[in-house]
Design a protein around this motif. Structure first.
Motif, PDB file in Angstrom:
ATOM      1  N   PRO A 190       0.835  -1.205   0.000  1.00 30.37           N
ATOM      2  CA  PRO A 190       0.000   0.000   0.000  1.00 30.37           C
ATOM      3  C   PRO A 190       0.869   1.254   0.000  1.00 30.37           C
ATOM      4  CG  PRO A 190       0.072  -0.992   2.187  1.00 30.37           C
ATOM      5  CD  PRO A 190       0.758  -1.949   1.264  1.00 30.37           C
ATOM      6  N   ASN A 191       0.337   2.297  -0.583  1.00 29.17           N
ATOM      7  CA  ASN A 191       1.017   3.602  -0.606  1.00 29.17           C
ATOM      8  C   ASN A 191       2.374   3.559  -1.308  1.00 29.17           C
ATOM      9  OD1 ASN A 191      -1.131   4.686   1.038  1.00 29.17           O
ATOM     10  ND2 ASN A 191      -0.112   3.783   2.831  1.00 29.17           N
ATOM     11  N   THR A 192       2.508   2.675  -2.285  1.00 29.25           N
ATOM     12  CA  THR A 192       3.732   2.607  -3.087  1.00 29.25           C
ATOM     13  C   THR A 192       3.386   2.894  -4.545  1.00 29.25           C
ATOM     14  OG1 THR A 192       3.481   0.214  -3.404  1.00 29.25           O
ATOM     15  CG2 THR A 192       4.847   0.942  -1.554  1.00 29.25           C
ATOM     16  N   ASP A 193       4.393   3.341  -5.281  1.00 27.75           N
ATOM     17  CA  ASP A 193       4.179   3.667  -6.688  1.00 27.75           C
ATOM     18  C   ASP A 193       3.861   2.417  -7.498  1.00 27.75           C
ATOM     19  OD1 ASP A 193       4.743   6.302  -6.124  1.00 27.75           O
ATOM     20  OD2 ASP A 193       6.875   6.110  -6.633  1.00 27.75           O
ATOM     21  N   GLU A 194       3.120   2.595  -8.585  1.00 29.86           N
ATOM     22  CA  GLU A 194       2.845   1.479  -9.480  1.00 29.86           C
ATOM     23  C   GLU A 194       4.140   0.993 -10.116  1.00 29.86           C
ATOM     24  OE1 GLU A 194      -0.036   2.446 -12.408  1.00 29.86           O
ATOM     25  OE2 GLU A 194      -1.683   2.669 -10.982  1.00 29.86           O
ATOM     26  N   TYR A 195       4.162  -0.277 -10.463  1.00 29.75           N
ATOM     27  CA  TYR A 195       5.339  -0.829 -11.128  1.00 29.75           C
ATOM     28  C   TYR A 195       5.548  -0.147 -12.475  1.00 29.75           C
ATOM     29  CZ  TYR A 195       5.101  -4.649  -7.704  1.00 29.75           C
ATOM     30  OH  TYR A 195       5.069  -5.388  -6.547  1.00 29.75           O
ATOM     31  N   ASP A 196       6.808   0.046 -12.815  1.00 33.46           N
ATOM     32  CA  ASP A 196       7.131   0.651 -14.095  1.00 33.46           C
ATOM     33  C   ASP A 196       6.830  -0.339 -15.222  1.00 33.46           C
ATOM     34  OD1 ASP A 196       8.006   2.523 -15.830  1.00 33.46           O
ATOM     35  OD2 ASP A 196      10.112   2.493 -15.222  1.00 33.46           O
ATOM     36  N   MET A 248      17.095  -9.278  -6.190  1.00 36.10           N
ATOM     37  CA  MET A 248      16.208  -8.333  -5.511  1.00 36.10           C
ATOM     38  C   MET A 248      16.989  -7.242  -4.789  1.00 36.10           C
ATOM     39  SD  MET A 248      13.527 -11.153  -3.976  1.00 36.10           S
ATOM     40  CE  MET A 248      12.507  -9.988  -3.088  1.00 36.10           C
ATOM     41  N   ASP A 249      18.227  -7.561  -4.408  1.00 33.05           N
ATOM     42  CA  ASP A 249      19.042  -6.588  -3.672  1.00 33.05           C
ATOM     43  C   ASP A 249      19.698  -5.554  -4.587  1.00 33.05           C
ATOM     44  OD1 ASP A 249      18.454  -7.725  -1.241  1.00 33.05           O
ATOM     45  OD2 ASP A 249      20.268  -8.963  -1.157  1.00 33.05           O
ATOM     46  N   HIS A 250      19.688  -5.796  -5.900  1.00 30.95           N
ATOM     47  CA  HIS A 250      20.265  -4.794  -6.802  1.00 30.95           C
ATOM     48  C   HIS A 250      19.469  -3.503  -6.672  1.00 30.95           C
ATOM     49  CE1 HIS A 250      21.393  -2.670 -10.473  1.00 30.95           C
ATOM     50  NE2 HIS A 250      22.483  -3.423 -10.489  1.00 30.95           N
ATOM     51  N   VAL A 251      20.178  -2.373  -6.680  1.00 34.84           N
ATOM     52  CA  VAL A 251      19.535  -1.094  -6.387  1.00 34.84           C
ATOM     53  C   VAL A 251      18.380  -0.795  -7.344  1.00 34.84           C
ATOM     54  CG1 VAL A 251      21.240   0.178  -7.772  1.00 34.84           C
ATOM     55  CG2 VAL A 251      19.936   1.369  -5.986  1.00 34.84           C
ATOM     56  N   GLU A 255      14.502  -0.803  -6.049  1.00 35.42           N
ATOM     57  CA  GLU A 255      13.650   0.385  -6.169  1.00 35.42           C
ATOM     58  C   GLU A 255      12.316   0.040  -6.821  1.00 35.42           C
ATOM     59  OE1 GLU A 255      12.263   4.199  -5.862  1.00 35.42           O
ATOM     60  OE2 GLU A 255      14.016   3.273  -4.905  1.00 35.42           O
ATOM     61  N   GLN A 256      12.356  -0.795  -7.843  1.00 36.83           N
ATOM     62  CA  GLN A 256      11.120  -1.218  -8.511  1.00 36.83           C
ATOM     63  C   GLN A 256      10.211  -1.994  -7.562  1.00 36.83           C
ATOM     64  OE1 GLN A 256       9.178  -0.738 -11.039  1.00 36.83           O
ATOM     65  NE2 GLN A 256       9.235  -2.373 -12.561  1.00 36.83           N
ATOM     66  N   LEU A 257      10.820  -2.790  -6.676  1.00 33.33           N
ATOM     67  CA  LEU A 257      10.043  -3.672  -5.803  1.00 33.33           C
ATOM     68  C   LEU A 257       9.841  -3.086  -4.404  1.00 33.33           C
ATOM     69  CD1 LEU A 257      11.656  -7.124  -6.713  1.00 33.33           C
ATOM     70  CD2 LEU A 257       9.538  -6.145  -7.609  1.00 33.33           C
ATOM     71  N   ARG A 258      10.215  -1.849  -4.187  1.00 31.23           N
ATOM     72  CA  ARG A 258      10.131  -1.247  -2.856  1.00 31.23           C
ATOM     73  C   ARG A 258       8.709  -1.359  -2.286  1.00 31.23           C
ATOM     74  NH1 ARG A 258       8.782   3.845  -1.433  1.00 31.23           N
ATOM     75  NH2 ARG A 258       8.757   4.446  -3.633  1.00 31.23           N
TER      76      ARG A 258
END
Length: 405
Positions: A190-196, A248-251, A255-258
């Protein structure tokens, strides 16, 4: 849910499997007025299938399909090669759509039209016998065991097909040519940006045992995975889950999966052998994963399965019309699918072997740093360019990189 007692007492064709290949074959058979029955063990087509879910734009175009419910348009490809930062290639049009396999399966089932009444779900084919009198299958239904007979069997039952398990057509694809993928399904918090609207391909031994890691987003869901050839996965001391966590740990991926969290984990086999023959014998045709119809380079199988299933449906229709179900009649099937997609499978296998022997760095770092060649590779991965065309287009740059020009 469709579990139907068909009015067809003895169909001409039995199709096993309700994936893209099986439903594509059923669509062609339905269009040609051929009596068929399709059996699938799943309650909903594709509900249990482990799949990234990328549907290339060329599949939509070639099969006259428009975006349907659940399609998430993809406009970019992001790639990472060893020793390089991720690079993003953007397109001015949707290059494809990410979609849950059950949504794709439901759509393809509806595409069969009124003859979807001849599709029986929750019905597993447990035994196959083929002789001069026809094809005889044993089916396990919610109501018990039954049998069904037909003239032809189109086996689209996956990477370990039921007809091969019972000794028909050919042997199993070896582990040195069979892929194994492990993937997580993540849900956006919740409250996160949509996936690119970008799909990711990360190459190198940091992210997979000789394959690549991927991220395919769709609305509030993201699919991430990694894998490689079964033989390499088994010999590698690093668990696939470790590779996935590195990914998943790649920056960029992080960021995409935050804010996302894992809701399920799954794994599956995928054929990465290129052209596998034979794909037919007396009264039997293999299509989709059962026939090895999957890109050896990207692992994308939806488009190739659709083509294989359509070819099987076309040849089965001709065989029924001619009342000829022999190998000599069905050889047309192998010739047909090879003419439509054989080049991609052949050159895909060649490129895969090249990359496995020397890694993606063997292509030359200067070539991979060129925006021109990055776009060519991206176009190949999404099916906008054939594998052979990509190899030819990259050849001059590869030679220049090797001799230092």
């Amino acid at each position: 849910m469709y579990v139907v007692a068909s009015s067809v007492m003895c169909p001409d064709v039995i199709v096993v499997g309700a994936g893209p290949a099986g439903l594509s074959a059923a669509h062609v058979l339905s269009e040609n007025g051929v009596d068929f029955r399709l059996f699938s063990r799943e309650q909903v087509p594709g509900i249990d299938k482990c799949c990234g879910g990328f549907v290339p734009a060329r599949m939509m175009s070639e099969f006259g399909i428009h975006p349907f419910e659940g399609c998430y348009a993809i406009n970019s490809v992001r790639m990472k090669f060893p020793g390089m930062d991720p690079v993003r290639v953007d397109f001015d049009f949707p290059i494809g759509y990410d979609v849950a396999r059950y949504r794709l399966g439901t759509f393809l089932l509806e595409r069969v039209g009124r003859n979807k009444e001849f599709v029986s779900l929750e019905t597993e084919v447990s035994n196959v016998v083929i002789d001069n009198s026809g094809c005889h299958v044993t089916i396990e239904t919610p109501n018990g065991r039954d049998t069904e007979d037909a003239e032809i069997l189109i086996d689209c039952s996956g990477a370990n097909p039921v007809s091969i398990r019972h000794g028909y057509v050919r042997g199993r694809i070896p582990n040195s040519e069979m892929g194994y993928g492990r993937q997580y399904i993540l849900e956006r918090g919740p409250n996160t940006d949509e996936y690119d609207n970008v799909i990711d391909f990360f190459y190198g031994h940091e992210y997979s045992p000789g394959g690549y890691a991927w991220l395919f987003p769709r609305n509030d869901i993201a699919v991430i995975g990694t894998g490689g050839l079964v033989s390499r996965v088994r010999d590698d001391e690093t668990p696939l889950d470790t590779y996935l966590h590195r990914f998943m740990d790649h920056v960029v991926i992080g960021e995409q999966l935050r804010g996302s969290h894992v809701v399920s984990k799954e794994a599956a086999l995928m054929p990465l052998a290129g052209i596998v023959t034979p794909s037919f014998s007396n009264r039997v045709m293999l299509a989709g994963d059962a026939a090895g119809h999957c890109s050896p380079v990207s692992g994308e199988g939806i488009y190739y399965s659709m083509v294989g299933g359509a070819c099987a449906g076309e040849v089965a229709s001709l065989a029924v019309d001619e009342s000829n179900f022999s190998e000599k009649s069905l050889i047309r099937y192998e010739k047909l699918w090879r003419s439509r997609m054989g080049s991609d499978l052949k050159w895909g296998a060649w490129l895969q072997h090249r990359l496995l022997d020397g890694g993606s760095s063997s292509l030359g770092s200067s070539l991979l740093r060129s925006e021109k060649y990055q776009r060519i590779v991206a176009e190949m991965l999404i099916g906008e360019r054939s594998v052979r065309s990509a190899i030819i287009a990259c050849a001059p740059g590869y030679l220049r990189a090797k001799i230092g020009l």
